[in-house]
Motif scaffolding. Sequence first.
Motif, PDB file in Angstrom:
ATOM      1  N   GLN A 150      19.662  10.003 -17.583  1.00 32.53           N
ATOM      2  CA  GLN A 150      18.568   9.042 -17.624  1.00 32.53           C
ATOM      3  C   GLN A 150      17.253   9.788 -17.550  1.00 32.53           C
ATOM      4  OE1 GLN A 150      18.748   5.909 -14.677  1.00 32.53           O
ATOM      5  NE2 GLN A 150      17.448   4.586 -15.925  1.00 32.53           N
ATOM      6  N   TYR A 173      26.525  11.059 -17.786  1.00 26.34           N
ATOM      7  CA  TYR A 173      25.459  10.214 -18.294  1.00 26.34           C
ATOM      8  C   TYR A 173      24.125  10.867 -17.923  1.00 26.34           C
ATOM      9  CZ  TYR A 173      28.999   6.553 -18.778  1.00 26.34           C
ATOM     10  OH  TYR A 173      30.107   5.822 -19.133  1.00 26.34           O
ATOM     11  N   ARG A 175      19.831   4.613 -18.924  1.00 22.35           N
ATOM     12  CA  ARG A 175      20.898   5.592 -18.759  1.00 22.35           C
ATOM     13  C   ARG A 175      21.765   5.568 -20.006  1.00 22.35           C
ATOM     14  NH1 ARG A 175      24.116   5.847 -13.129  1.00 22.35           N
ATOM     15  NH2 ARG A 175      21.934   5.855 -12.481  1.00 22.35           N
TER      16      ARG A 175
END
Length: 121
Positions: free
Chosen positions: A39, A37, A45
Motif C-alpha cells: 500500500q 500486498y 492496498r
Amino acid sequence: QVQLVESGGGLVQPGGSLRLSCAASVSIFSINGAGWYRQAPGKERELVARIASNGNTNYADSVKGRFFISRDNAKTTVYLQMNSLEPEDTAVYYCNAQIKERAWSSLRDYWGQGTQVTVSS
C-alpha cells in the motif's frame, strides 16, 4: 497467539534488491497459501504476489519478472525477493497467510503489521 512478523524492508536505490521475510511469531504447523500486498500513500492496498498451498504462484503485472515469492521447505516462512526495484515500488508491504497452528487445526487467516520499502536515490 500467532502473529505474522515481516522483516527485510528498508531504503534501497533504484535498480537494487531486497528480500522480505514473513514468519510466525510462535511455532506453527505450516503456512499454506500466502501473499504479499503493498500500500502506497494515497493508494489502495494491492496484491503483489501469491503462492498457493501447492506452490503455484501468481504476480501483479507491474512486478512480473522482477519479484519472486517463495516458501521454505518447512512451510513456516514466506519470502519475497524484489529485484530491479523502482521508485514506484515504494510502499508498506504486508504479508498475508493461511496458517495451520497444529496438524489438526483448521486454517486461519493472518496479516502482518507491514514493513516499509523505500526506493529512492
